[in-house]
Design a protein around this motif. Structure first.
Motif, short mmCIF file in Angstrom:
data_model
loop_
_atom_site.label_atom_id
_atom_site.label_comp_id
_atom_site.label_asym_id
_atom_site.label_seq_id
_atom_site.Cartn_x
_atom_site.Cartn_y
_atom_site.Cartn_z
N GLY A 36 17.52 -9.66 24.11
CA GLY A 36 16.98 -9.76 22.64
C GLY A 36 17.23 -8.37 21.84
O GLY A 36 17.55 -8.33 20.81
N VAL A 37 17.09 -7.21 22.58
CA VAL A 37 17.09 -5.75 22.09
C VAL A 37 18.64 -5.56 21.81
O VAL A 37 18.95 -5.18 20.53
N GLY A 83 19.65 -6.93 18.48
CA GLY A 83 19.37 -6.12 17.30
C GLY A 83 20.63 -5.10 17.26
O GLY A 83 20.93 -4.54 16.13
N TYR A 94 16.00 -10.82 14.29
CA TYR A 94 16.12 -9.90 13.33
C TYR A 94 17.03 -9.98 11.99
O TYR A 94 17.63 -11.15 12.02
N HIS A 142 12.43 -10.87 18.42
CA HIS A 142 14.13 -10.53 18.15
C HIS A 142 14.63 -11.30 17.19
O HIS A 142 16.18 -11.60 16.96
#
Length: 391
Positions: free
Chosen positions: A166-167, A170, A129, A127
Motif C-alpha cells: 500500500g505504501v 503511494g 491516494y 492507501h
C-alpha cells in the motif's frame, strides 16, 4: 474539551433515535439485547482508555480499534437520525401515531450505506491516494520558474504503516508526477525514529531534479511518549534528523536555501514546528529568513497551518507560498463536487487545500499517512502537485 461532551451527547441521542427504527422493524428481544450490549462494551472500552492514558499505560492498536468501532457504531446512526426526527415532527401534529415501517427502512438503508463507506475507509482508505493539483499565479515569479512544479508530501506517520504494498502504491504515484522539487512538511513518525527504518529505502528512491527538502512536525520531537531520560529523547531526535538524510531529504531547521534555475532563483525556507494552543513553538521564521533578500520569491515549509495565520501573513517579508500539513483533514470528511467538510474545520481555519490572504498563499496537505484512526474516510491520503505560474 467542551466539544467532547457535546459530541458524546450527539452520539447518544443518535443512538437512541436509531433504536426507534430497529424496534419498529424487529421485536426480537435477542436483537435488542445485542444492540445495547455492544453499546455498553464500547462505552466501557472508551472509559478504560481514559483511565489507562491517565496512568501512562495505553496501546495505540487498542485505541485505533476502539476509534474504528465508535465510527462504525455511531456515525451511521447520527446521520440517519434526521430522517426519524423529521418523521417525529410530522407525528407531533398527527397525535403521535405508530412509526412508519417505510421511514424506518429508509433510516436503516442510510445507516447501512454509511456503514459500508466507513468500513471501506477503515480497510482500504488509508492507501486510497489522491493526486491533487493546483496552479498558482504570482506576478513576481522569476521567468525561469514559470511552470515550475512542486510535489508536496506531509504527515507520513510511518509508525502507523503495516502494508508495504500500500505504501509503495503511494510512492509510485509520487514518482509518476516527475515534479521539479519534492518537499515534505513534517511528521515523519508517530513518536520514535526507529518507526521509519523499514521505509527509508522506498523514500530514498524518490527523485526530483531540483532536490528533496523537509522540515519537522510536532510528532517528530518525541513529545508524546515517556522517555527514560531527556538524553534518550534527544538521541531519538538526533537519529530522526539522520533518517531524513538517509532518505535523501535535506532537513531545514529554521533556515533557507536558494533554488537556482537558468540564472534566476527562489528562496526555499524551512521552519521547525510552530503551533497555536498547546503545541510547541520551535519554529523561528525571523531566524530562518535572516539572510533571505526582501525581494526574493519565497516558498516556506511550516508543518502547522496556524503558523501561517498567526505569524507568516504579518511577517515583515512577503512569503509568497506556504506549505503545511498537520490537520490530516481529521481523516474524516466529505469532498464532493467542490464542497468539502470535516469536523477539523471547527479547530483550524485553514485545514485542507489552497487559501489566500493579502496576496499570500497557503496550501494545507491532507497528509500521506494516518494516525489514531487506522484509515481514512472521505478525506483520502494526498499527494499534492503545485505548479507555479507567472501572471
Amino acid at each position: 474539551m467542551a466539544r467532547f461532551p457535546l459530541m458524546l451527547l450527539l452520539f447518544l441521542v443518535g443512538d437512541l433515535y436509531f433504536y426507534q427504527a430497529v424496534s419498529t422493524l424487529s421485536q426480537q428481544p435477542a436483537l435488542h439485547f445485542a444492540y445495547w450490549l455492544f453499546d455498553i462494551l464500547l462505552i466501557a472500552a472508551i472509559i478504560s482508555i481514559i483511565f489507562l492514558r491517565r496512568a501512562g499505560l495505553h496501546s495505540e492498536r487498542f485505541i485505533a480499534v476502539v476509534i474504528g468501532a465508535m465510527m462504525l457504531n455511531y456515525i451511521p446512526k447520527v446521520f440517519s437520525s434526521p430522517v426519524l426526527l423529521a418523521e417525529d415532527i410530522v407525528r407531533l401534529f398527527r397525535g403521535f401515531p405508530a412509526r412508519s415501517i417505510y421511514v424506518s427502512e429508509v433510516a436503516l438503508a442510510i445507516a447501512g450505506a454509511l456503514f459500508v463507506a466507513i468500513l471501506f475507509g477503515l480497510t482500504k482508505g488509508k492507501h486510497f491516494y489522491k493526486v491533487r493539483k493546483e496552479t498558482i499565479f504570482f506576478p513576481d515569479l522569476p521567468e525561469a520558474f514559470d511552470g515550475f512544479t512542486i510535489t508536496q508530501l506531509s504527515d507520513i506517520h510511518s509508525g502507523s504503516f503495516s502494508d508495504a504494498g500500500g505504501v509503495q502504491k503511494g510512492l509510485d504515484l509520487v514518482d509518476a508526477q516527475q515534479s521539479d522539487l519534492l518537499l515534505f512538511t513534517g511528521d515523519l513518525v508517530n513518536n520514535m525514529a526507529s518507526e521509519m527504518d523499514p521505509w527509508i529505502g522506498g523514500f530514498n528512491k524518490l527523485k526530483a531534479p531540483y532536490g528533496k527538502y523537509s522540515v519537522l512536525g510536532n510528532h517528530d520531537y518525541g513529545d508524546y511518549i515517556r522517555w527514560e531520560s531527556k538524553e534518550a529523547q534527544a538521541a531519538n531526535l538526533a537519529r530522526l534528523k539522520e533518517v531524513h538524510g538517509e532518505m535523501g531529504f535535506n532537513l531545514l531547521l529554521n533556515e533557507a536555501v536558494t533554488i537556482k534555475k537558468q540564472g534566476q532563483s527562489i528562496s526555499l525556507i524551512g521552519v521547525e514546528n510552530w503551533g497555536k494552543g498547546g503545541f510547541h513553538k520551535y519554529g523561528d521564521l525571523k531566524r530562518a529568513t535572516a539572510n533571505v533578500p526582501d525581494n526574493s520569491f519565497k516558498v516556506l515549509m511550516s508543518h502547522d497551518p496556524s503558523h501561517w495565520d498567526e505569524v507568516t501573513v504579518d511577517h515583515h517579508q512577503h512569503v509568497h507560498l506556504t506549505l503545511a500539513g498537520h490537520t490530516h483533514g481529521m481523516q474524516f470528511g466529505i469532498e464532493l463536487f467542490g464542497f468539502k467538510w470535516s469536523p477539523i474545520k471547527y479547530v483550524y481555519k485553514q485545514w485542507a487545500g489552497l487559501y489566500e490572504q493579502q496576496g499570500k498563499y497557503l496550501y494545507v496537505n491532507r497528509g500521506f499517512g494516518f494516525l489514531g484512526l487506522k484509515g481514512r474516510i472521505g478525506m483520502w491520503p494526498e499527494i499534492a502537485v503545485l505548479t507555479l505560474k507567472k501572471g
